[in-house]
Design an enzyme around this catalytic site. Structure first.
Site, PDB file in Angstrom:
ATOM      1  CE1 TYR A 141      -3.226  -2.781   0.006  1.00 33.22           C
ATOM      2  CE2 TYR A 141      -3.854  -2.225   2.239  1.00 33.22           C
ATOM      3  CZ  TYR A 141      -4.024  -2.985   1.111  1.00 33.22           C
ATOM      4  OH  TYR A 141      -5.009  -3.952   1.087  1.00 33.22           O
ATOM      5  CE  LYS A 191       0.830 -17.738  -2.783  1.00 37.16           C
ATOM      6  NZ  LYS A 191      -0.025 -18.935  -2.683  1.00 37.16           N
ATOM      7  CG  ASP A 223      -2.505 -20.071  -0.697  1.00 41.81           C
ATOM      8  OD1 ASP A 223      -1.734 -19.973   0.277  1.00 41.81           O
ATOM      9  OD2 ASP A 223      -2.174 -20.624  -1.759  1.00 41.81           O
ATOM     10  CG  ASP A 247      -7.212  -4.238   3.861  1.00 41.88           C
ATOM     11  OD1 ASP A 247      -8.269  -4.225   4.518  1.00 41.88           O
ATOM     12  OD2 ASP A 247      -6.988  -3.461   2.916  1.00 41.88           O
ATOM     13  CG  ASP A 251     -12.928  -6.619   5.278  1.00 42.65           C
ATOM     14  OD1 ASP A 251     -12.437  -5.965   6.224  1.00 42.65           O
ATOM     15  OD2 ASP A 251     -13.607  -6.102   4.372  1.00 42.65           O
TER      16      ASP A 251
END
Ligand code: NAD
Length: 360
Positions: A141, A191, A223, A247, A251
């Site tokens: 970001y 990852k 994942d 992030d 959620d």
């Protein structure tokens, strides 16, 4: 105690839920005889409309002067087509960076009284109690180079995921520190089978873990983590991850708590000379334009964020525990907003805020 707080209601339901969090802070200050000094400031879409900037200089000055900042949410649909630099969300990234709040703590609990609110089966969700520690001021970001280079069919967009050893180390220490006061388990999410960035992440986390031999560490690919959060959420205690993965995963984890409106967060930086953490406190949800202005939003995430502020920035354990207990009591009473699918008529945002104050 003097509680010198900057309040940034922001946009959409941010304004509605922040009003209830402030109401709860007033109730706490009243009951425990604290001196509450509240200053209001602009951030996000409302700041663009009033000053041309999503993070005006005045807001930066106020945030630096406050002991802690309470934030609602930012985002307005009229800016959806604007470039990232001119969007309300830029204000959010900018204030996090300006305050240096690098660790975003997102507790996720499945309250016994709300198990039916989750679309998942009760036996899967029951007992869920984790905290996601998301790195907040680095990663993709913020990384450069970034941008879109227009060139017909060869038009190219670039974002850069970048972390330094120091950035990974400090957020990892926060995760291990928190784990010590919980079930003593850190799960680091990366990852590393594909990204060099994640390989460094994993290497540094393993090094930091050596200083916390009493805390168990395991690693999981992002994942698989997305799947395990739904299949077996009880396996997680402290989940440590980088900015974008955190992030997205938080959620997803909101489903376990019944609604995204339930989730509080605390963004913590370094300690001030007084020993208090620099902190920015905000619910996990966004500005929810679909329900804004209707007195329908669940304020419990914002109220829980105010409780986290009492704990981390002011060290007020008893007051913070009183907020948590009041939230639990209100949930049990069934006086909840529509997102939690109550059996009877849903309560309004204001009614839930008032019920929390009454329970305190
Ligand atoms: P959102 O979190 O605003 O809403 C997602 C869904 O959850 C919507 O259906 C909404 O009605 C519901 N919801 C969210 N909070 C709720 C609450 N407290 N009570 C009841 N229901 C609630 O996410 P979005 O729709 O993807 O984004 C809307 C805007 O918010 C966008 O501009 C986005 O960039 C911004 N955003 C801001 C933040 C932030 O300020 N921290 C976070 C996420 C999104």
């Amino acid at each position: 105690m003097d509680l010198n707080i900057l309040v940034l209601p922001g946009d959409g339901i941010g304004m509605e839920v922040t009003a209830e969090a402030v109401r709860v802070l007033r109730r706490i200050a009243d009951k425990w005889h604290h001196q509450l000094s509240l200053t209001n400031g602009l951030l996000g879409g409302i700041a663009i409309h009033k000053t041309g900037s999503p993070f005006p200089e005045e807001t930066a000055r106020l945030a630096a002067a406050a002991d802690a900042t309470l934030l609602g949410a930012v985002g307005l649909p009229e800016f959806d087509a604007a470039p990232p630099e001119k969007r309300p969300e830029k204000g959010l990234l900018a204030i996090r960076k300006a305050l240096g709040v690098y660790a975003n703590l997102r507790p996720v609990r499945a309250y016994a009284s709300q198990l039916d609110s989750s679309p998942l089966k009760n036996h899967l969700v029951e007992g869920t109690d984790m905290i996601i520690v998301r790195e907040l001021t680095g990663g993709i970001y913020y990384g450069t180079p970034r941008g879109i280079t227009e060139n017909g069919a060869e038009t190219r967009a670039v974002n850069t995921m970048t972390y330094t050893r120091a950035e990974i180390e400090r957020v990892s220490r926060m995760a291990f520190h928190l784990a010590r006061a919980r079930r003593k388990k850190v799960t680091s999410v990366d990852k590393s089978n594909v990204l060099e960035n994640s390989q460094l992440w994993r290497r540094v986390v393993i090094e930091v873990a050596k200083d916390y031999p009493d805390v168990e560490l395991d690693h999981i690919l992002v994942d698989n983590c997305a799947m395990q959060l739904i299949l077996n959420p009880r396996r997680f205690d402290v989940v440590l991850t980088e900015n974008m993965f955190g992030d997205i995963l938080s959620d997803e984890a909101a489903v376990l708590a019944g609604s995204i409106g339930m989730l509080p967060s605390a963004s913590i930086g370094d300690r001030r000379p007084s020993g208090a953490w620099v902190g920015l406190y905000e619910p996990v949800h966004g500005s929810a334009p679909d329900i804004a202005g209707q007195n329908k939003a669940n304020p419990l995430g914002a109220i829980g964020s105010a409780g986290a502020m009492l704990l981390y920035s002011f060290g007020l354990k008893e007051e913070a525990a009183a907020v948590d207990a009041a939230i639990e009591a209100v949930l049990k009473s069934g006086k909840v907003t529509a997102d939690l699918r109550p059996a009877g008529a849903p309560a309004t945002t204001e009614e839930v805020g008032a019920a929390v104050c009454a329970a305190i």
